[in-house]
Design a protein around this motif. Structure first.
Motif, short mmCIF file in Angstrom:
data_model
loop_
_atom_site.label_atom_id
_atom_site.label_comp_id
_atom_site.label_asym_id
_atom_site.label_seq_id
_atom_site.Cartn_x
_atom_site.Cartn_y
_atom_site.Cartn_z
N TYR A 11 -45.10 -4.47 31.18
CA TYR A 11 -46.37 -5.07 32.13
C TYR A 11 -47.01 -6.11 31.19
N PHE A 13 -50.28 -6.90 32.19
CA PHE A 13 -51.69 -6.80 32.47
C PHE A 13 -52.34 -6.50 31.25
N GLN A 54 -42.15 -4.03 35.83
CA GLN A 54 -42.20 -5.22 36.33
C GLN A 54 -41.13 -6.08 36.08
N TYR A 75 -43.72 -3.57 40.38
CA TYR A 75 -45.13 -4.12 40.43
C TYR A 75 -44.62 -5.40 41.01
N CYS A 285 -47.09 -18.56 39.14
CA CYS A 285 -48.46 -18.08 39.21
C CYS A 285 -49.03 -18.07 40.64
N TYR A 288 -50.97 -15.15 41.56
CA TYR A 288 -52.18 -14.70 40.66
C TYR A 288 -53.71 -15.03 41.19
N GLU A 290 -57.68 -12.85 40.27
CA GLU A 290 -58.20 -11.62 39.45
C GLU A 290 -58.24 -10.45 40.53
N LEU A 293 -54.47 -9.40 40.88
CA LEU A 293 -54.23 -8.57 39.96
C LEU A 293 -54.59 -6.95 39.89
N GLN A 297 -52.01 -3.39 40.37
CA GLN A 297 -51.93 -2.15 39.75
C GLN A 297 -52.09 -1.06 40.56
#
Length: 323
Positions: A11, A13, A54, A75, A285, A288, A290, A293, A297
């Motif tokens: 992962y 993260f 992932q 993921y 990206c 992406y 926040e 993200l 999860q």
């Protein structure tokens, strides 16, 4: 006492707090790795009841070593790192998370489109070098009444079309698995593959990576596109034959490309794609933010919770357990 084990093959993260908050109350304990090979996946996951992955190669050999696994969750959207048929043979559902970053990817797609069509990076570079032109980097086309063609018509493509239409673009689309009625509902004309290539001023790629779609953008495809057209890819790098794209850009067969995904990542520092003004590359990206993200999860862990709580899984991709 822990009743279940969840193995996280790899992962990117900062931590797994969200997954643990959802699954530990159900009796799960976590084992984690940074698996790069199928042997490492097999060793880590052999006693797992659930697998989160992932990028690690969850191959047929690895899956064959799983003794107790009841679910594999990827993921993200694409599942090309998981052998779906091998999981199906062992009656293990493979689940993805297709809905965590639809708006982010659509926003990034439009950002790349605007960047390459309006030649924003080149103009910024010139201004920083002290050049001030009110009509720089000619020619630059306007977007109104141009045609955007979407290859694939899933949730992200629909969100891209909605944004593109606000810029005055007419939308056409190719997806053999989607009906004309669905296209029409979103104001999009359904077309065949050759028509998509020949009519589009901008082609936006939203395809999964399969045997059928690998290198679907090849020499023949680029020859079929307008010399004034642009290619934008925020889906899977393998849908584009890289050397064919480089040749198409160098020869002027197409006007430009904007890519967030590549066949080989990270991109080589000496790649011709990084040397051409007609190409923009970002670092995979598009997904992406926040918020995205956190959703990724959370949504991945919730699929495991559903299975072990007797609820229905939402996003099975290999057909196991579908009614």
């Amino acid at each position: 006492m822990n009743a279940y084990q969840v193995a996280v093959t790899d992962y990117g993260f900062p931590d797994l707090k969200q997954e643990k908050a959802i699954l530990e109350p159900l009796g799960f304990h976590f084992v984690t790795g940074s698996c790069k090979t199928s042997a490492e996946v097999a060793a880590l996951c052999q006693d797992a009841d659930a697998v989160l992955t992932q990028w690690a190669p969850v191959t047929a050999d690895a899956i064959e070593a799983f003794r107790k696994c009841r679910i594999i969750v990827r993921y993200g959207i694409g599942v090309d790192n998981v052998d779906l048929e091998a999981a199906k043979r062992k009656n293990i559902p493979v689940v993805n998370v297709p809905d965590y970053a639809v708006n982010e990817v659509a926003d990034h797609t439009l950002s790349l489109m605007l960047g390459i069509v309006r030649k924003i990076p080149q103009i910024v570079q010139r201004v920083r070098a002290g050049e001030w032109e009110i009509a720089p980097c000619r020619p630059i086309i306007g977007l109104q009444n141009r045609v955007i063609g979407v290859a694939g018509f899933g949730n992200i493509a629909k969100a891209v079309v909605q944004r593109a239409q606000a810029f005055g673009l007419t939308a056409i689309g190719y997806d053999p698995f989607v009906s004309e009625e669905v296209f029409a509902r979103h104001g999009v004309e359904k077309v065949d593959w050759q028509t998509l290539l020949s009519r589009s001023d901008i082609v936006s790629v939203h395809l999964p990576l399969t045997k059928e779609t690998r290198h679907i953008f090849n020499e023949q495809a680029f020859r079929a596109m307008k010399r004034t057209s642009f290619l934008v890819n925020t889906s899977r790098g393998g849908t584009i034959h890289t050397s064919a794209l480089i040749e198409a850009l160098q020869s002027g067969e197409i006007a430009g490309a904007a890519l967030d995904v590549l066949e080989e990542e990270p991109v080589a520092p000496d790649s011709p794609l990084l040397q051409m003004d007609s190409c923009i590359v970002t670092s995979h990206c598009a997904w992406y933010s926040e918020n995205a993200l956190m959703r990724l999860q959370e949504y991945a862990a919730l699929e495991i919770k559903r299975l072990f709580s007797g609820e229905t899984l939402r996003h099975i991709v290999n057909g196991v357990g579908k009614s």
